[in-house]
Write a protein that holds these residues in place. Sequence first.
Motif, PDB file in Angstrom:
ATOM      1  N   ALA A  69      -5.811  -3.514  10.212  1.00 49.90           N
ATOM      2  CA  ALA A  69      -6.284  -2.131  10.248  1.00 49.90           C
ATOM      3  C   ALA A  69      -5.089  -1.212  10.488  1.00 49.90           C
ATOM      4  CB  ALA A  69      -7.324  -1.950  11.351  1.00 49.90           C
ATOM      5  N   GLY A  70      -5.181   0.027  10.001  1.00 45.50           N
ATOM      6  CA  GLY A  70      -4.058   0.941  10.170  1.00 45.50           C
ATOM      7  C   GLY A  70      -2.819   0.459   9.448  1.00 45.50           C
ATOM      8  N   ALA A  71      -2.981  -0.068   8.242  1.00 48.05           N
ATOM      9  CA  ALA A  71      -1.874  -0.688   7.519  1.00 48.05           C
ATOM     10  C   ALA A  71      -0.795   0.311   7.115  1.00 48.05           C
ATOM     11  CB  ALA A  71      -2.392  -1.410   6.275  1.00 48.05           C
ATOM     12  N   ASN A  72      -1.087   1.608   7.179  1.00 52.54           N
ATOM     13  CA  ASN A  72      -0.085   2.627   6.891  1.00 52.54           C
ATOM     14  C   ASN A  72       0.640   3.078   8.144  1.00 52.54           C
ATOM     15  OD1 ASN A  72      -2.389   3.856   7.961  1.00 52.54           O
ATOM     16  ND2 ASN A  72      -1.936   5.813   7.000  1.00 52.54           N
ATOM     17  N   GLY A  73       0.479   2.297   9.235  1.00 51.67           N
ATOM     18  CA  GLY A  73       1.146   2.619  10.493  1.00 51.67           C
ATOM     19  C   GLY A  73       0.275   3.375  11.468  1.00 51.67           C
ATOM     20  N   LEU A  87       0.833  -1.180   0.000  1.00 51.26           N
ATOM     21  CA  LEU A  87       0.000   0.000   0.000  1.00 51.26           C
ATOM     22  C   LEU A  87       0.876   1.240   0.000  1.00 51.26           C
ATOM     23  CD1 LEU A  87      -2.655  -1.114   2.609  1.00 51.26           C
ATOM     24  CD2 LEU A  87      -2.940  -0.992   0.148  1.00 51.26           C
ATOM     25  N   SER A  88       0.495   2.244  -0.776  1.00 51.17           N
ATOM     26  CA  SER A  88       1.278   3.472  -0.864  1.00 51.17           C
ATOM     27  C   SER A  88       1.003   4.377   0.320  1.00 51.17           C
ATOM     28  CB  SER A  88       0.933   4.201  -2.167  1.00 51.17           C
ATOM     29  OG  SER A  88      -0.456   4.446  -2.241  1.00 51.17           O
ATOM     30  N   PRO A  89       1.888   5.362   0.574  1.00 54.86           N
ATOM     31  CA  PRO A  89       1.756   6.212   1.750  1.00 54.86           C
ATOM     32  C   PRO A  89       0.443   6.970   1.793  1.00 54.86           C
ATOM     33  CG  PRO A  89       3.919   6.458   0.742  1.00 54.86           C
ATOM     34  CD  PRO A  89       3.086   5.646  -0.202  1.00 54.86           C
TER      35      PRO A  89
END
Length: 227
Positions: free
Chosen positions: A161-165, A99-101
């Motif tokens: 969930a919250g895969a972008n951190g 996934l992109s930022p």
Amino acid sequence: MNEAVSIKGTRHGLLILVDQERDFEEIKQNLYKKMEAARGFFKGARFAFYHEPVENEQRRALEEICLQYGLIHQPEIKTKIQNTAVSLSSNHNQPANQLSPAPQNCAANCDTLLVKRSLRSGQQIEYPGHVVVLGDVHAGAQVVAYGNVLVMGCLRGVVHAGANGNANARVVAHRLAPAQLRIGTSIACSPAYEQNQANYPEIAYLSEDGQIIVESYNSSRPAGRPT
């Protein structure tokens, strides 16, 4: 290693990423297998190709596979998606499943993808926002979201969930029994989930020290159960 074909769900429709460095026959077979594994799930969905083959004959062959499974080809989707935060990079060297930022405050400001059916084994949803599933997420299925994940039925598959951190993301399900649960960078794989007979919604979130906590949703119980 990049997949020959990767399917991404967005609010505009499906974006099908094709690795042009692969042999076309491998691309075609990979697309066919993905459509067959998700038979009926994508029916009626709009789709467009990203980095599709240059040769017209090859493009038509890939389109035909999708049309056979009830998808609707709308090439303009790609233009719309390129201007939004989607799960791809303009640089195709980025892994297709990465996934992109996106902004860290996604839990508050992201769009929501509504999945109006259950997810069967082998099916996967990746979305740069919140995901709501109006059904079950069966064992072998996977949901990855930048924001929150809400499952109106039983969650037995893999969820992130919250895969972008995003450490503020939440996972809520009517019955929370995932094979693997991730929030932000924290992960839990607990056999205890299989024994979870709770007949009420539960919520999973991160404590201040990064531990995944599960407790009943809309309950006055003071303590959750650590995973």
